[in-house]
Scaffold this motif. Structure first.
Motif, PDB file in Angstrom:
ATOM      1  N   UNK A   2    -100.469   3.954  15.209  1.00 15.35           N
ATOM      2  CA  UNK A   2     -99.312   3.302  15.826  1.00 15.35           C
ATOM      3  C   UNK A   2     -98.177   4.308  15.954  1.00 15.35           C
ATOM      4  N   UNK A   3     -97.550   4.303  17.100  1.00 10.55           N
ATOM      5  CA  UNK A   3     -96.369   5.126  17.327  1.00 10.55           C
ATOM      6  C   UNK A   3     -95.152   4.222  17.188  1.00 10.55           C
ATOM      7  N   UNK A   4     -94.375   4.429  16.134  1.00 11.91           N
ATOM      8  CA  UNK A   4     -93.169   3.636  15.908  1.00 11.91           C
ATOM      9  C   UNK A   4     -91.984   4.428  16.430  1.00 11.91           C
ATOM     10  N   UNK A   5     -91.310   3.859  17.424  1.00 11.48           N
ATOM     11  CA  UNK A   5     -90.207   4.554  18.078  1.00 11.48           C
ATOM     12  C   UNK A   5     -88.882   3.850  17.833  1.00 11.48           C
ATOM     13  N   UNK A   6     -87.812   4.628  17.750  1.00 12.33           N
ATOM     14  CA  UNK A   6     -86.479   4.040  17.751  1.00 12.33           C
ATOM     15  C   UNK A   6     -86.287   3.415  19.136  1.00 12.33           C
ATOM     16  N   UNK A   7     -85.331   2.513  19.245  1.00 11.57           N
ATOM     17  CA  UNK A   7     -85.064   1.914  20.555  1.00 11.57           C
ATOM     18  C   UNK A   7     -84.673   2.987  21.575  1.00 11.57           C
ATOM     19  N   UNK A   8     -83.916   3.968  21.142  1.00 12.92           N
ATOM     20  CA  UNK A   8     -83.494   5.042  22.043  1.00 12.92           C
ATOM     21  C   UNK A   8     -84.660   5.864  22.551  1.00 12.92           C
ATOM     22  N   UNK A  17     -89.704  10.310  34.122  1.00 13.45           N
ATOM     23  CA  UNK A  17     -90.413  10.433  35.403  1.00 13.45           C
ATOM     24  C   UNK A  17     -91.517  11.488  35.374  1.00 13.45           C
ATOM     25  N   UNK A  18     -91.543  12.299  34.327  1.00 16.92           N
ATOM     26  CA  UNK A  18     -92.582  13.323  34.214  1.00 16.92           C
ATOM     27  C   UNK A  18     -93.921  12.740  33.742  1.00 16.92           C
ATOM     28  N   UNK A  19     -93.896  11.516  33.205  1.00 18.05           N
ATOM     29  CA  UNK A  19     -95.121  10.879  32.724  1.00 18.05           C
ATOM     30  C   UNK A  19     -95.931  10.336  33.892  1.00 18.05           C
ATOM     31  N   UNK A  20     -97.222  10.495  33.789  1.00 14.00           N
ATOM     32  CA  UNK A  20     -98.110   9.922  34.793  1.00 14.00           C
ATOM     33  C   UNK A  20     -98.286   8.430  34.562  1.00 14.00           C
ATOM     34  N   UNK A  32     -98.381   0.862  25.342  1.00 17.40           N
ATOM     35  CA  UNK A  32     -99.267   1.910  24.835  1.00 17.40           C
ATOM     36  C   UNK A  32     -98.907   3.218  25.506  1.00 17.40           C
ATOM     37  N   UNK A  33     -98.932   4.288  24.725  1.00 15.40           N
ATOM     38  CA  UNK A  33     -98.671   5.626  25.239  1.00 15.40           C
ATOM     39  C   UNK A  33     -99.868   6.493  24.894  1.00 15.40           C
ATOM     40  N   UNK A  34    -100.538   7.003  25.912  1.00 16.07           N
ATOM     41  CA  UNK A  34    -101.765   7.788  25.741  1.00 16.07           C
ATOM     42  C   UNK A  34    -102.791   7.036  24.897  1.00 16.07           C
ATOM     43  N   UNK A  35    -102.841   5.718  25.087  1.00 15.92           N
ATOM     44  CA  UNK A  35    -103.801   4.874  24.384  1.00 15.92           C
ATOM     45  C   UNK A  35    -103.367   4.437  22.999  1.00 15.92           C
ATOM     46  N   UNK A  36    -102.222   4.901  22.515  1.00 17.98           N
ATOM     47  CA  UNK A  36    -101.734   4.563  21.182  1.00 17.98           C
ATOM     48  C   UNK A  36    -100.719   3.425  21.286  1.00 17.98           C
ATOM     49  N   UNK A  37    -100.882   2.396  20.458  1.00 22.28           N
ATOM     50  CA  UNK A  37     -99.961   1.261  20.463  1.00 22.28           C
ATOM     51  C   UNK A  37     -98.577   1.717  20.035  1.00 22.28           C
ATOM     52  N   UNK A  38     -97.558   1.206  20.736  1.00 22.60           N
ATOM     53  CA  UNK A  38     -96.165   1.576  20.460  1.00 22.60           C
ATOM     54  C   UNK A  38     -95.419   0.357  19.937  1.00 22.60           C
ATOM     55  N   UNK A  39     -94.672   0.552  18.846  1.00 25.74           N
ATOM     56  CA  UNK A  39     -93.759  -0.457  18.327  1.00 25.74           C
ATOM     57  C   UNK A  39     -92.345   0.069  18.523  1.00 25.74           C
ATOM     58  N   UNK A  40     -91.472  -0.779  19.035  1.00 26.38           N
ATOM     59  CA  UNK A  40     -90.087  -0.378  19.303  1.00 26.38           C
ATOM     60  C   UNK A  40     -89.145  -0.916  18.239  1.00 26.38           C
TER      61      UNK A  40
END
Length: 52
Positions: A2-8, A17-20, A32-40
């Protein structure tokens, strides 16, 4: 994993815009980012958690 991200950081990731189109997904009500679940939010620093 799991990728845990800050809100920012999550906001920056969504607007990068560089992401495909295949790199980021919002299917099934979760991000999901690159197949990994993201929690905000809920963390003081973004982190990648590899175990539960």
């Amino acid at each position: 994993m799991t990728l845990r991200l800050t809100y920012g950081d999550a906001s920056l990731l969504k607007r990068d815009r560089a992401l495909g189109v295949s790199d980021i997904s919002f299917a099934g009500g979760s991000m999901r980012f690159l197949g990994v679940r993201v929690e905000e939010g809920g963390v003081p620093e973004s982190e990648l958690v590899t175990s539960s």
